[in-house]
Design a protein around this motif. Structure first.
Motif, PDB file in Angstrom:
ATOM      1  N   ALA B 244       0.834  -1.206   0.000  1.00  0.00           N
ATOM      2  CA  ALA B 244       0.000   0.000   0.000  1.00  0.00           C
ATOM      3  C   ALA B 244       0.865   1.251   0.000  1.00  0.00           C
ATOM      4  O   ALA B 244       1.974   1.247   0.522  1.00  0.00           O
ATOM      5  N   PRO B 245       0.368   2.346  -0.601  1.00  0.00           N
ATOM      6  CA  PRO B 245       1.064   3.611  -0.432  1.00  0.00           C
ATOM      7  C   PRO B 245       0.961   4.045   1.028  1.00  0.00           C
ATOM      8  O   PRO B 245       0.093   3.554   1.758  1.00  0.00           O
ATOM      9  N   THR B 246       1.840   4.941   1.454  1.00  0.00           N
ATOM     10  CA  THR B 246       1.875   5.359   2.859  1.00  0.00           C
ATOM     11  C   THR B 246       0.500   5.677   3.414  1.00  0.00           C
ATOM     12  O   THR B 246       0.103   5.165   4.460  1.00  0.00           O
ATOM     13  N   SER B 247      -0.238   6.492   2.667  1.00  0.00           N
ATOM     14  CA  SER B 247      -1.542   6.920   3.171  1.00  0.00           C
ATOM     15  C   SER B 247      -2.464   5.721   3.354  1.00  0.00           C
ATOM     16  O   SER B 247      -3.220   5.662   4.332  1.00  0.00           O
ATOM     17  N   GLY B 248      -2.372   4.763   2.441  1.00  0.00           N
ATOM     18  CA  GLY B 248      -3.184   3.566   2.581  1.00  0.00           C
ATOM     19  C   GLY B 248      -2.823   2.800   3.832  1.00  0.00           C
ATOM     20  O   GLY B 248      -3.690   2.345   4.581  1.00  0.00           O
ATOM     21  N   SER B 249      -1.522   2.669   4.077  1.00  0.00           N
ATOM     22  CA  SER B 249      -1.079   1.957   5.278  1.00  0.00           C
ATOM     23  C   SER B 249      -1.559   2.644   6.542  1.00  0.00           C
ATOM     24  O   SER B 249      -1.951   1.990   7.503  1.00  0.00           O
ATOM     25  N   VAL B 250      -1.506   3.981   6.536  1.00  0.00           N
ATOM     26  CA  VAL B 250      -1.902   4.710   7.742  1.00  0.00           C
ATOM     27  C   VAL B 250      -3.379   4.479   8.030  1.00  0.00           C
ATOM     28  O   VAL B 250      -3.771   4.210   9.169  1.00  0.00           O
ATOM     29  N   ILE B 251      -4.198   4.546   6.975  1.00  0.00           N
ATOM     30  CA  ILE B 251      -5.633   4.332   7.190  1.00  0.00           C
ATOM     31  C   ILE B 251      -5.891   2.892   7.599  1.00  0.00           C
ATOM     32  O   ILE B 251      -6.682   2.616   8.508  1.00  0.00           O
ATOM     33  N   LEU B 252      -5.213   1.990   6.949  1.00  0.00           N
ATOM     34  CA  LEU B 252      -5.382   0.566   7.254  1.00  0.00           C
ATOM     35  C   LEU B 252      -5.068   0.301   8.727  1.00  0.00           C
ATOM     36  O   LEU B 252      -5.869  -0.267   9.463  1.00  0.00           O
ATOM     37  N   ALA B 253      -3.885   0.745   9.146  1.00  0.00           N
ATOM     38  CA  ALA B 253      -3.478   0.490  10.530  1.00  0.00           C
ATOM     39  C   ALA B 253      -4.287   1.347  11.489  1.00  0.00           C
ATOM     40  O   ALA B 253      -4.676   0.910  12.559  1.00  0.00           O
ATOM     41  N   GLY B 254      -4.518   2.596  11.081  1.00  0.00           N
ATOM     42  CA  GLY B 254      -5.124   3.548  12.002  1.00  0.00           C
ATOM     43  C   GLY B 254      -6.585   3.249  12.253  1.00  0.00           C
ATOM     44  O   GLY B 254      -7.041   3.299  13.389  1.00  0.00           O
ATOM     45  N   VAL B 255      -7.324   2.959  11.186  1.00  0.00           N
ATOM     46  CA  VAL B 255      -8.769   2.870  11.359  1.00  0.00           C
ATOM     47  C   VAL B 255      -9.350   1.534  10.916  1.00  0.00           C
ATOM     48  O   VAL B 255     -10.113   0.914  11.653  1.00  0.00           O
ATOM     49  N   LEU B 256      -8.989   1.078   9.718  1.00  0.00           N
ATOM     50  CA  LEU B 256      -9.688  -0.093   9.171  1.00  0.00           C
ATOM     51  C   LEU B 256      -9.591  -1.315  10.069  1.00  0.00           C
ATOM     52  O   LEU B 256     -10.557  -2.037  10.263  1.00  0.00           O
ATOM     53  N   LEU B 257      -8.411  -1.548  10.646  1.00  0.00           N
ATOM     54  CA  LEU B 257      -8.269  -2.711  11.508  1.00  0.00           C
ATOM     55  C   LEU B 257      -9.144  -2.574  12.747  1.00  0.00           C
ATOM     56  O   LEU B 257      -9.602  -3.559  13.317  1.00  0.00           O
ATOM     57  N   ILE B 352       7.959   5.972   8.060  1.00  0.00           N
ATOM     58  CA  ILE B 352       8.598   5.084   7.097  1.00  0.00           C
ATOM     59  C   ILE B 352       8.307   5.577   5.678  1.00  0.00           C
ATOM     60  O   ILE B 352       9.163   5.543   4.796  1.00  0.00           O
ATOM     61  N   GLY B 353       7.081   6.072   5.493  1.00  0.00           N
ATOM     62  CA  GLY B 353       6.736   6.622   4.184  1.00  0.00           C
ATOM     63  C   GLY B 353       7.627   7.794   3.821  1.00  0.00           C
ATOM     64  O   GLY B 353       8.097   7.934   2.688  1.00  0.00           O
ATOM     65  N   MET B 354       7.889   8.640   4.804  1.00  0.00           N
ATOM     66  CA  MET B 354       8.696   9.832   4.535  1.00  0.00           C
ATOM     67  C   MET B 354      10.110   9.469   4.115  1.00  0.00           C
ATOM     68  O   MET B 354      10.690  10.079   3.225  1.00  0.00           O
ATOM     69  N   ILE B 355      10.650   8.477   4.773  1.00  0.00           N
ATOM     70  CA  ILE B 355      12.025   8.126   4.399  1.00  0.00           C
ATOM     71  C   ILE B 355      12.030   7.319   3.101  1.00  0.00           C
ATOM     72  O   ILE B 355      12.951   7.430   2.294  1.00  0.00           O
ATOM     73  N   TYR B 356      10.954   6.599   2.846  1.00  0.00           N
ATOM     74  CA  TYR B 356      10.851   5.862   1.580  1.00  0.00           C
ATOM     75  C   TYR B 356      10.775   6.834   0.401  1.00  0.00           C
ATOM     76  O   TYR B 356      11.386   6.610  -0.650  1.00  0.00           O
ATOM     77  N   GLU B 357      10.056   7.934   0.602  1.00  0.00           N
ATOM     78  CA  GLU B 357       9.963   8.937  -0.465  1.00  0.00           C
ATOM     79  C   GLU B 357      11.328   9.506  -0.823  1.00  0.00           C
ATOM     80  O   GLU B 357      11.553   9.959  -1.936  1.00  0.00           O
ATOM     81  N   ARG B 358      12.239   9.503   0.136  1.00  0.00           N
ATOM     82  CA  ARG B 358      13.562  10.074  -0.108  1.00  0.00           C
ATOM     83  C   ARG B 358      14.535   9.042  -0.675  1.00  0.00           C
ATOM     84  O   ARG B 358      15.400   9.367  -1.466  1.00  0.00           O
ATOM     85  N   ARG B 359      14.385   7.820  -0.211  1.00  0.00           N
ATOM     86  CA  ARG B 359      15.428   6.835  -0.478  1.00  0.00           C
ATOM     87  C   ARG B 359      14.939   5.689  -1.354  1.00  0.00           C
ATOM     88  O   ARG B 359      15.740   4.952  -1.897  1.00  0.00           O
ATOM     89  N   HIS B 360      13.614   5.548  -1.498  1.00  0.00           N
ATOM     90  CA  HIS B 360      13.002   4.527  -2.348  1.00  0.00           C
ATOM     91  C   HIS B 360      13.457   3.107  -2.036  1.00  0.00           C
ATOM     92  O   HIS B 360      13.672   2.304  -2.929  1.00  0.00           O
ATOM     93  N   THR B 361      13.633   2.821  -0.772  1.00  0.00           N
ATOM     94  CA  THR B 361      13.850   1.427  -0.383  1.00  0.00           C
ATOM     95  C   THR B 361      13.289   1.217   1.010  1.00  0.00           C
ATOM     96  O   THR B 361      13.240   2.139   1.814  1.00  0.00           O
TER      97      THR B 361
END
Lengths: 600, 516
Positions: B244-257, B352-361
């Motif tokens: 999932a993209p960062t925002s998807g992960s945040v919603i998934l972990a934050g609310v959907l679960l 993690i999303g923020m650092i992924y946006e910078r480093r792409h890994t």
């Protein structure tokens, strides 16, 4: 709120305010100097409040409590927070804030070479530490004490890992966190058991004997971690990766003594559990002897002091195990002074010669006379030379141990007293006497910021023992130095130890059993056992479970899904296997349902 | 129906209105689309928080209730559009509302393609999630439950990583399986009870014979357990999170679960307390298994996002454990822990999303020494980790501690095993922190990393404030749930009483009593 309660709140909140300020105003923190000013000002305020509090209390005065509910279930209060001021917390507050202030002032000079950013960060951590420690000290119940306990653990993690770019420092920080956290599970569960059986987190609760034994054993597990008792001591020598003033404050004088403080606080509970006392007696005595042996062969001056700290904490724990809370508390106080002094003096030396290795030192008494005298006072006090602070508190412990458990712990600690004098004599000889090494030749005394705290700490390290009776009365115990066989033996052994060290190391020799000890040190059996547990048990098992999850559980689930899809091939017309179609079907269904609702 | 602006209808449908507005914009106007989405979610946050603040937690009564006839089912059962808030939903509504603008702001960094569609799905999802928490009609609940999932299929399938299709299909099949089983139970329950009103169904459910309760409980619980996810139904989660993209992960972990854990309380424990009592040892065992198993899985990961996903399995194990301890402390701790997990894990995914946006890994071994070049990032990451490992003074501690306390009262052994999760949590999270942040900068690519910008810091601040606030003053949050939790507890106690009564009084004896 009464005045004592207010003063206690100030002592806790002043460093909290400084820490908060330094977190919320990064610009200020990154400038460095303002951070030091904020932190030291807060510590001064804390010390002022602590002194006013302690002096304003007369001995035997009842405890002052001020609490507010913190955690509630409906109208029922589960836990409270607040302050509890009695002789023990008032005395402890003074010790903690005094040592902290000395260390912070010393740090201004010691950390001068640090980049501004790092300098600011350093003092922010110090403010966090003092807040947490004071929160622990004034806690009115064991839950708040545990909160402070965990927060000092955090400060310790941050300060050990201060030089985070250094892999060994980063590893040492994590190791300290893990080891103490492992031990803290004991407290976590112990408090749960206490609450479930008595309905409170008070140390005055009176559970039935079996429960009291369980609770105190669990609490003691936490104490073993924080106060570096065998076999949970392995993090403390590694913790020396932090800056030396940090080692002085956290890993010698105050934080590691929090375990001892907890037992002193919860003494009413521990009195209900004699079994726990016996365990503590043995753990303390073994730790004291074992660590003293290892201290003898360390080549790094800080490691000697680290093992010495383990060893002295062992004395305190043994005293508590023998049922004498006051003996443990007294030694905690004197040890805080002379061990902080020793560490700061060591820091002064390290700052001058740019090395921790004893081999790089030597002959420093000429170049650094003040440091040499300060260190010397520390050595004599720690060794227990008659008249100095360590003599009184250590002798009290030894006297309390007379006849306990077949005299074995007593004998072990007496032997340790000799070893202590011997290894401290060794350090003094190697660092300050003899011919200067190449590096030591250019060493010189630092400014007042570093020597001042040494002088301030040297005074109580020398004379604090004479106030033992006063302290006892203050905390509601009784103590009178008596001069029987034990003190005579102990002081003879102490003097003999120092003389022996001068005779052996002054001539550049080595004791015969040093090789055996060195082998023991290098083998690091306890440390290895923990590492094996970590890498073989934890990481190995996690690898196996990771495989199991991917190929067995997930494989089964995928197979089920696949089988279902295959079985559904008869209705393949609607089952396209494309998620988008499924999703649209769901949306369409929802819309149809809504429309039906509107129309019907 | 009230005409107050602060109503649940406004709250639930505001995002949908925003979605329609975004849909009406020209395709290229990404800035406008983002602006509308942000403003909408901000408005939702204001309304949501205002409702939470106005909520009176001392009572179990439904508040801000709205009801209107919707349609009639075959068989003459009327279905209503019925919304309402009680102590079980209030904190989760607040969480969903607050996370909205945070998630939108985070998309600035990683959603550059098909912005319009993304924003539409994001807003639609918020309507669905809020609807799940406040609908008090079983049909309406089911509709929201299903519709809240659809946007995630798209978010995952379109904006996801390389293996996004695999992850999406897996997620879809898992949830579909759960939903279908639940649908059968929903239909059966409505057919038996003749009503779709959740509050009335609560009483009906508790009065059903134990065997019936057990079947219904099993069906509902399966759907919720997949969503939580409870081990062994967890394998969709690491894949979904990783792709999932960062925002998807945040919603998934934050609310959907949390929809899963929320469902377990309302439609598992409160509706079928007799069955919950029977199933409690099994559910607790699954919770404990999840705690330990998830922690070991996390330790084995080299992909940092996967690691956090596995840690979710472990942390949500605590929630399940606390719920099914069926004690005062356990229920409270679990409710708090739902919010805690949303905040802490949400924050971790953001970082993690923020650092992924910078480093792409996402590979841990590609980092090291990042604290030297990104000190602000390091500060936030350490904070998030500490909050996640339950440091006292931050949010995680109180929830975890109450759960352990409550579990101990029900089963000391379970609590003793669960407590190991605390140390395991410290092991994998601090290990990952060390590998990411500390040590020397070995990879030259990391030397040029830029620290967090103003937007990134600002979007995380509300979470940080909440983490501290909940840690220092847990009562401010627990108070809101108090009335409803006591109600749930009372339902459980009644069922417990019935059970012991039926065990103690043999049937023959009972007849005698009745004869008298």
């Amino acid at each position: 709120m009464t005045t004592p309660a207010l003063l206690a709140v100030i002592a806790v909140c002043a460093p909290a305010a400084a820490a908060l300020l330094l977190v919320l105003a990064p610009a200020l923190r990154r400038q460095g100097a303002p951070a030091a000013v904020a932190c030291i000002a807060a510590s001064l305020a804390s010390l002022g409040a602590a002194l006013a509090l302690a002096l304003g209390r007369s001995p035997g005065e009842p405890a002052v409590r001020h609490v507010v509910p913190w955690l509630q279930a409906g109208s029922r209060t589960i836990a409270e927070v607040g302050v509890h001021v009695d002789g023990i917390s008032a005395a402890m507050l003074v010790v903690v804030t005094l040592v902290a202030l000395c260390v912070q002032v010393f740090s201004v000079a010691y950390m001068r070479g640090e980049a501004r950013r790092g300098f600011g960060r350093y003092f922010a951590y110090h403010a966090l530490f003092l807040f947490s420690m004071n929160l622990l000290v004034v806690a009115p119940n064991l839950l708040q004490l545990f909160v402070g306990w965990e927060l000092v653990g955090l400060a310790s993690y941050l300060l050990i890992g201060f030089y985070f770019a250094k892999p060994s420092a980063a590893r040492a920080a994590v190791k300290a966190f893990w080891m103490t956290k492992l031990a803290d599970m004991g407290i976590l569960v112990g408090l749960v058991v206490l609450f479930v059986s008595t309905g409170s987190f008070e140390w005055t609760a009176t559970p039935e004997p079996a429960v009291a034994t369980a609770v105190t054993l669990l609490l003691f597990l936490g104490v073993m971690g924080k106060s570096a008792q065998f076999p949970l001591h392995v993090w403390l020598p590694d913790a020396m990766e932090g800056p030396t003033p940090v080692s002085a404050l956290l890993h010698a004088a105050t934080m590691v003594a929090a375990g001892v403080f907890l037992v002193v606080r919860a003494h009413p509970l521990f009195e209900l559990a004699p079994t726990t006392g016996d365990v503590m007696l043995w753990v303390g005595a073994v730790t004291a002897a074992f660590a003293a042996g290892l201290a003898l062969v360390q080549t790094d001056i800080k490691k000697v002091l680290a093992y010495s700290t383990c060893s002295q904490l062992g004395y305190m724990v043994a005293a508590l195990g023998a049922g004498s809370a006051f003996a443990g508390f007294f030694h905690l106080g004197t040890h805080a002074c002379f061990k902080a002094l020793l560490f700061l003096a060591a820091g002064s030396v390290i700052h001058a010669v740019h090395s921790n290795e004893l081999a790089e030192m030597g002959g420093l008494r000429r170049r650094m006379p003040l440091t040499a005298v300060a260190f010397g006072i520390g050595v004599l006090s720690l060794a227990g030379v008659p008249g100095l602070a360590g003599f009184f508190s250590k002798d009290l412990i030894l006297t309390e141990l007379e006849g306990r458990a077949g005299w074995v712990p007593w004998a072990l600690l007496l032997l340790t007293a000799f070893a202590t004098a011997f290894y401290m004599g060794r350090v003094f000889v190697l660092a300050f006497l003899g011919a200067p090494s190449a590096r030591a030749g250019h060493a010189h005394e630092a400014g007042l910021a570093m020597t001042g705290p040494l002088i301030v700490l040297a005074v109580p390290s020398a004379v604090a023992g004479f106030f033992g009776g006063g302290l006892a009365a203050y905390v509601g115990a009784s103590y009178e130095p008596h001069f029987g066989l034990t003190p005579l033996l102990a002081s003879t052994l102490a003097l003999a130890g120092i003389v022996a060290a001068v005779l052996v190391y002054g001539r550049g020799r080595e004791v015969a059993f040093a090789d055996a000890l060195r082998r023991l040190d290098r083998a690091g059996a306890v440390d290895r056992a923990w590492k094996l547990l970590y890498s073989s048990a934890l990481l190995w098992l996690s690898g196996v479970l990771g495989w199991f999850d991917r190929y067995v559980i997930d494989g089964l689930m995928n197979a089920t899904g696949f089988a279902t899809l295959e079985a559904g091939s008869a209705v393949r017309v609607v089952q396209t296997g494309r998620v988008r179609d499924y999703a649209l079907a769901v949306v369409a269904g929802a819309i149809l349902l809504s429309l039906w609702g509107v129309l019907s | 129906m009230t005409h107050d602006v602060l109503s649940l209808s406004v709250l639930v449908f505001l995002p949908l209105v925003g979605a329609l507005l975004v849909a009406a914009t020209p395709k290229q106007a990404a800035g406008l689309q983002r602006g509308i989405t942000l403003l909408t979610t901000l408005a939702v946050a204001v309304v949501g928080v205002a409702l939470c603040l106005r909520f009176d937690g001392s009572t179990a009564a439904v508040q801000f209730g709205e009801a209107a006839p919707w349609f009639t089912l075959p068989g003459g059962v009327p279905v209503h559009y019925r919304l309402g808030m009680d102590g079980l939903s209030v904190l989760l509504v607040g969480l969903t509302a607050v996370l909205g603008p945070i998630v939108v702001l985070s998309t600035w960094g990683h959603i550059h393609e098909r912005v319009k569609e993304f924003m539409v799905w994001l807003l639609a999802m918020q309507t669905g999630m809020l609807g799940v928490f406040v609908s008090l009609d079983l049909i309406l609940f089911y509709v929201f439950w299903e519709t809240s999932l659809v946007p995630l299929y798209f978010i995952l399938g379109i904006w996801g990583g390389e293996r996004r299709l695999y992850a999406t299909i897996k997620f879809f099949l898992y949830t579909l399986a759960g939903s279908l089983v639940m649908l059968v139970a929903v239909i059966w329950l409505i057919w038996t009870a003749g009503t779709t009103d959740v509050m009335r169904l609560l009483d009906v459910g508790a009065g059903l014979p134990l065997e019936t309760q057990l079947w219904l409980f099993a069906a509902f619980a399966l759907a919720f357990a997949i969503k939580v996810p409870v081990m062994p139904f967890h394998t969709w989660l690491p894949d979904a999170h990783t792709e999932a993209p960062t925002s998807g992960s945040v919603i998934l972990a934050g609310v959907l679960l949390k929809m899963g854990t929320y469902g377990l309380v309302r439609f598992g424990i409160a509706m079928f307390p007799g069955a919950a009592l029977e199933a409690a040892p099994w559910m607790m065992a699954l919770g404990v298994a999840g705690i330990v198993y998830g922690a070991f899985l996390a330790m084995a990961q080299t992909d940092v996002k996967r690691l956090i996903a596995c840690s979710s399995v472990s942390h949500l194990g605590y929630v399940v454990l606390g719920l099914f301890a069926l004690t005062e402390a356990g229920l409270r701790g679990s409710l708090l822990q739902m919010v805690n997990h949303g905040l802490s894990t949400g924050l971790l995914f953001l970082l993690i999303g923020m650092i992924y946006e910078r480093r792409h890994t996402r590979a841990l071994d590609q980092y090291g020494g990042v604290a030297a070049v990104m000190p602000v990032f390091a500060l936030f990451l350490v904070f998030a980790v500490l909050s996640s490992v339950g440091l006292p003074g931050l949010n995680g501690f109180v929830g975890e501690y109450l759960i352990l306390l409550g579990t101990w009262q029900a089963s000391p052994w379970m609590a003793a095993i669960a407590v190991t999760g605390v140390i395991f949590g410290a092991v994998y999270l601090l290990m990952a922190t060390r590998k990411l942040l500390f040590g020397p900068l070995v990879h030259s690519e990391n030397k040029a990393l830029t620290d967090l910008n103003g937007r990134e810091v600002v979007l995380m601040l509300p979470i940080v404030v909440l983490c501290v606030w909940m840690g220092v003053q847990p009562n401010a949050f627990l108070d809101r749930a108090d009335g409803s939790l006591r109600d749930v507890q009372a339902r459980v106690e009644r069922a417990r009483h019935l059970r012991t009564a039926s065990i103690e009084v043999p049937p023959a004896h009972r007849l005698e009593i009745e004869a008298r």
